[in-house]
Design an enzyme around this catalytic site. Structure first.
Site, PDB file in Angstrom:
ATOM      1  N   SER A   1      -9.616 -35.128-139.088  1.00 14.44           N
ATOM      2  CA  SER A   1      -9.011 -34.518-140.266  1.00 14.44           C
ATOM      3  C   SER A   1      -9.957 -33.502-140.911  1.00 14.44           C
ATOM      4  CB  SER A   1      -8.597 -35.640-141.237  1.00 14.44           C
ATOM      5  OG  SER A   1      -7.710 -35.157-142.193  1.00 14.44           O
TER       6      SER A   1
ATOM      7  N   HIS B   1      -1.543 -40.847-139.743  1.00 14.00           N
ATOM      8  CA  HIS B   1      -2.862 -40.279-140.040  1.00 14.00           C
ATOM      9  C   HIS B   1      -3.941 -41.352-140.175  1.00 14.00           C
ATOM     10  CE1 HIS B   1      -5.075 -36.650-140.970  1.00 14.00           C
ATOM     11  NE2 HIS B   1      -5.712 -37.287-141.929  1.00 14.00           N
TER      12      HIS B   1
END
Ligand SMILES: *[C@@H]1O[C@H](CO)[C@@H](O)[C@H](O)[C@H]1NC(C)=O
Ligand SMILES: *[C@@H]1O[C@H](CO)[C@@H](O)[C@H](O)[C@H]1NC(C)=O
Ligand SMILES: *[C@@H]1O[C@H](CO)[C@@H](O)[C@H](O)[C@H]1NC(C)=O
Ligand SMILES: *[C@@H]1O[C@H](CO)[C@@H](O)[C@H](O)[C@H]1NC(C)=O
Length: 416
Positions: free
Chosen positions: A185, A390
């Site tokens: 990320s 995520h």
């Protein structure tokens, strides 16, 4: 309907707790680790990186990287005891995401935490920390508790200073010419920023493995995340004018409250598991009850208001660009009214991208944009599990099956 109403209440409760309580600091209250242990907190939630690594039979070293602009970042090297003498070269750097620290790679435990799995495979693993979290809240001149200047950063500065300083430190310390880099990320987005802004640094890396890489955030689906970031972006000037510079840090009431609620066996899954999935997306059973009870001892790990605002800005544009100060100040700082875009053509390193179809923070459509704009994409892998989201990258119990084999294969391909 009752189920839905319940969920809404949970979200409201957590959002309320997060936003309103951030101003209050608990650091001075006598709510220490001994008190927490006696309240039944799992001990892993109270341990730091070195203590966790040691507990599970690994050796950990603590190093301090000092950036060109004076930030002091504690980074860790973790080695499996019985690998000594048979290490896979070159060193590997593993970098966390927004509001995390190095500990995120251990929170899923020795069967699923990627730092453990990589150390088990005998890589010389260095686990980084980015400015603002509790391992990187030190500076040669500024006091983070007193100097607003400490908090005047976003991913722009992290990419410009922290990532290159970490790479230089590891190369120098290991006498290596190159290393391999895994960024999750923000850990990947800041790597792209480095390549764009610091000529030559991309060449110090053989391969970048980008796990749910966050560059632009145009299509982020998570409503809560969008609202939070965009609200902070809108309020940034006001917040900072009243001295509110640091946000979601460990030890502030928001984290202490999450830590307190989520360590409870009866609440971890229904409240924290559900809340986390509402924030990201539903993937039932992916994060174990044990991990849910442990992870909020290390999350959120803290960042600057300005960095959160930068994320809010990135959701309102279709560009991967620098912080927007407004036309007038942009002209002063950048020499043009609009913030300059990052130059993805300079990301010359071979890139492997792994992403999840069910990721509501970094949307697959933004991954597509990234793939189109990066000049040297080696491989794009959609994680086989269609519910992969995520948070799964660091916290799922299935990382060993869903992520590790491909990561391992590419690291070996770029090891000699
Ligand atoms: C981690 O904990 C150990 C043992 O309590 C301590 O010596 C060490 O300084 C801690 N490391 C960091 C980076 O806080
Ligand atoms: C923060 O940094 C920017 C440049 O990145 C500078 O223009 C601005 O004046 C700084 N703000 C504060 C409050 O120091
Ligand atoms: C490289 O490491 C040596 C010690 O191993 C240290 O003396 C030197 O300052 C380091 N150089 C840089 C640029 O960090
Ligand atoms: C996790 O805890 C919940 C109750 O809070 C329970 O219903 C569920 O079965 C547990 N999951 C596992 C995998 O143990």
């Amino acid at each position: 309907m009752a189920f839905k109403a319940n969920l809404t209440l949970n979200v409201l409760f957590i959002s309320f707790a997060l936003i309103l309580t951030n101003v209050i600091r608990l650091r001075l209250l006598p709510f220490n680790d001994d008190a927490k242990r006696s309240l039944g907190y799992p001990s892993d939630s109270l341990l730091n990186f070195t203590e966790l690594a040691t507990e599970y039979g690994y050796r950990s070293e603590e190093h301090t990287v000092v950036t060109e602009d004076g930030y002091m970042l504690t980074i860790f090297r973790i080695v499996k005891q019985n690998c000594q003498g048979v290490m896979n070269g070159p060193p590997v750097v593993l970098m966390h995401g927004l509001l995390q620290s190095s500990d995120a790679w251990l929170d899923a435990g020795p069967d699923a935490g990627l730092a453990y799995l990589l150390a088990d495979a005998c890589f010389d693993l260095w686990v980084g920390n980015q400015r603002g979290n509790y391992y990187a809240r030190r500076h040669v001149r500024y006091d983070p508790d007193a100097d607003a200047d400490f908090w005047n950063f976003s991913v722009d500065e992290i990419g410009l200073y922290d990532v290159p300083a970490t790479i230089d430190y590891v190369l120098n310390h290991t006498h290596s010419e190159k290393l391999n880099f895994i960024g999750y990320s923000q850990g990947s987005g800041t790597f792209f920023i480095m390549c764009s802004e610091r000529p030559g640094y991309c060449d110090k890396v053989n391969v970048l493995i980008g796990l749910a890489p966050a560059a632009r955030q145009t299509y982020t689906k998570s409503v809560i995340y969008r609202i939070a970031c965009i609200t902070i972006a809108g309020m940034e000037g006001m917040l900072r004018a009243v001295g509110f510079e640091e946000i979601f840090s460990k030890g502030q009431l928001s984290q202490e409250l999450l830590g307190f609620i989520c360590q409870m066996k009866a609440l971890a899954e229904p409240l924290c598991g559900t809340g986390e999935q509402l924030f990201d997306s539903f993937h039932p059973g992916s994060i174990s009850n044990r991990t849910l009870r442990v992870m909020f001892g290390h999350f959120p790990a803290g960042t600057s208001v300005r960095n959160m605002a930068r994320y809010g800005q990135s959701m309102l544009t279709d560009k991967f660009q620098k912080f927007d100060f407004g036309a007038e100040k942009n002209s002063l700082i950048y020499g043009e009214e609009r913030p300059p875009q990052y130059n993805m053509n300079r990301v010359t390193v071979p890139v492997v991208i792994m992403y999840g179809l069910n990721d509501h923070l970094v949307d697959p459509k933004d991954i597509d944009w990234l793939v189109e704009n990066l000049p040297n994409v080696l491989s794009v892998k959609r994680v086989a599990d269609p519910l992969w989201n995520h948070f799964d990258v660091t916290y799922s119990r299935y990382t060993g099956k869903m992520l590790f084999p491909a990561v391992h294969r590419y690291l070996l391909k770029f090891s000699s």
